[in-house]
Enzyme design. Structure first.
Site, PDB file in Angstrom:
ATOM      1  N   GLU A 258      54.621 -12.242 -28.900  1.00 40.19           N
ATOM      2  CA  GLU A 258      55.840 -12.321 -29.700  1.00 40.19           C
ATOM      3  C   GLU A 258      56.592 -13.528 -29.171  1.00 40.19           C
ATOM      4  O   GLU A 258      57.200 -13.470 -28.090  1.00 40.19           O
ATOM      5  CB  GLU A 258      56.656 -11.034 -29.564  1.00 40.19           C
ATOM      6  CG  GLU A 258      57.676 -10.840 -30.674  1.00 40.19           C
ATOM      7  CD  GLU A 258      58.955 -11.617 -30.436  1.00 40.19           C
ATOM      8  OE1 GLU A 258      59.083 -12.721 -31.014  1.00 40.19           O
ATOM      9  OE2 GLU A 258      59.810 -11.149 -29.692  1.00 40.19           O
TER      10      GLU A 258
ATOM     11  N   CYS B  51      65.029 -14.394 -30.818  1.00 39.94           N
ATOM     12  CA  CYS B  51      63.926 -14.991 -31.574  1.00 39.94           C
ATOM     13  C   CYS B  51      64.103 -14.760 -33.065  1.00 39.94           C
ATOM     14  O   CYS B  51      63.680 -15.585 -33.885  1.00 39.94           O
ATOM     15  CB  CYS B  51      62.591 -14.433 -31.098  1.00 39.94           C
ATOM     16  SG  CYS B  51      62.461 -12.633 -31.216  1.00 39.94           S
TER      17      CYS B  51
END
Length: 450
Positions: free
Chosen positions: A227, A261
């Site tokens: 990720e 993010c």
């Protein structure tokens, strides 16, 4: 040896010594030893410990939140919300794990066929600092419930948060080795992955770190989940509810001081709405309270480190030098960076083509939805996109055109326990959360009886 500094005032907080490679190997081996006993426990028994862990989270909520404030500067009200989100994740899997992990019957030409889900073994998690509890929980909880044991290498600047997490698992009654915090450096990670007892690795972090971990894991035929970064577009169409779009945009960009993010990082606004959006957005971010993250009224705290603020300062300065127009903000004071808006942004500027991990909002006009989709996809990342419009059905027909792991309509991109989370392109691969997440680190075993 390394030290942790409070990003708000640069005061010394604590000092830690990395464990040796030998000690790390000992902990991995111990995690392997406990694995069979942990897996032999019924799923119901494992879930009983998750109930106790949830209780420990609740009663230690303020303590945990304050430690995150001190170590990485997250505003206290957001730190408390992060702990509450961890609690909701535990509750989600308490309600759904039995269904997710039960044997699945399959109709074939045999007398009986089914699929069973078994743990892979010891799983290493390499975790970031920006959500020091949530990131760990969304990796570790489903993996542990599925019968794996977990080792966590946390970011060094939130080492205290990592230690507190391990204490919670111990206090909740988990056997020693089911969850272990590894106080190791980034350079030591490779040796842990090399350990034959480690069967898989999950990394949340930078592209550089992801490439290194994935390459090593692949070379040893070990599963990995990545990720990585994101540069999410936030698209406002001509028919959008402008008030809702602006209010959501502020949270989507400024939450956690922009250090996420999945934060909205590129704002694409229809030309007919552009000036109004910029004006309203400017008004909203200029009233955000910047200051001491321990103050309950603070909206924007410092970035986690001074060097991170310096990097954002450079990205903005380079973009302005290339022709971007500064509408508001653009000032740094040590680790603080003021909420910033840029217009006249082109696709070759750092604030468009790079991930900007802080409170900076480049706003770009477009004329057609097709143009907006092209701009949205014009990035190496593919984590998520937000689209604001009244014509929801039209966007639903175009979801496949977005090169993303998620499309959120009339909402900011967010992680939710019930929704699979992950990206495509350089945002990584694999999925966390939901049913997909609990099955990332299991052996899907086929059983066929003739």
């Amino acid at each position: 040896m390394f030290s942790i500094t409070n990003p708000f005032n640069q005061f010394f907080l604590s000092e830690f010594q990395y464990i040796t490679d030998f000690q790390a190997a000992y902990y991995v081996n111990n995690s392997q030893i406990i694995l069979d006993k942990w897996n032999d426990r019924s799923l119901e028994d494992r879930l009983k410990l998750i109930v106790k862990l949830t209780y420990k989270l609740e009663i230690n909520k303020i303590k945990l939140a304050k430690n995150a404030v001190l170590e990485m500067g997250k505003p206290i009200k957001q730190s408390i919300s992060e702990i509450e989100k961890c609690i909701s994740l535990c509750e989600y899997y308490l309600n759904n794990a039995l269904n997710f992990l039960s044997n699945k019957a399959i109709s074939t030409d045999g007398k009986e066929s089914y699929v069973t889900y078994e743990p892979l073994g010891v799983v290493l998690g390499v975790m970031p600092w920006n959500f020091p509890y949530w990131q760990v929980f969304r990796f570790a909880i489903p993996a542990i419930i599925a019968g794996n044991t977990v080792m966590v290498k946390h970011a060094s600047n939130v080492a205290g948060c990592g230690i507190l997490l391990e204490e919670l698992f111990i206090e909740a009654g988990f056997p020693e080795g089911v969850y272990k915090n590894l106080l190791i450096s980034g350079e030591q990670v490779a040796k842990v992955i090399d350990n034959p007892f480690v069967k898989a690795v999950s990394l949340t972090g930078s592209e550089k770190a992801g490439v290194a971990v994935a390459t090593q894991a692949a070379g040893m035929v070990k599963k990995s989940l990545l990720e990585l970064g994101g540069s999410n577009a936030f698209i406002v169409l001509e028919d959008a509810d402008i008030e809702k779009a602006v209010a959501t945009a502020v949270t989507a960009r400024m939450q956690n001081t922009g250090q996420s993010c999945i934060a909205a990082k590129r704002f694409l606004v229809h030309e007919s709405m552009f000036d109004v959006f910029v004006d309203k957005f400017k008004t909203e971010i200029e009233v955000l309270k910047v200051g001491d993250p321990m103050d309950k009224g603070t909206d924007i705290g410092p970035l986690a480190r001074i060097d991170l603020a310096e990097e954002i300062e450079k990205q903005v300065a380079d973009s302005i030098e290339m022709g971007a127009k500064l509408i508001t903000g653009g000032k740094r004071n040590e680790a603080f960076y003021t909420p910033t808006i840029l217009t006249d942004v082109t696709t070759d500027m750092p604030v468009f083509k790079e991930e900007v991990f802080g409170p900076v909002a480049p706003i770009i006009p477009f004329t057609t939805l097709e143009e907006a989709i092209v701009l949205s996809n014009d990035t190496e990342f593919g984590l998520g996109v937000s689209v604001f419009t009244k014509d929801v059905e039209s966007i639903k027909q175009k979801v496949h055109l977005f090169e993303e792991g998620a499309v959120f309509i009339n909402s900011m991109v967010k992680s939710h326990p019930a929704l699979p989370f992950g990206g495509v392109k350089k945002s990584g691969y694999g999925r966390e959360l939901a049913e997909d997440g609990i099955k990332e680190f299991v052996n899907v075993k086929t059983v066929y009886i003739s």
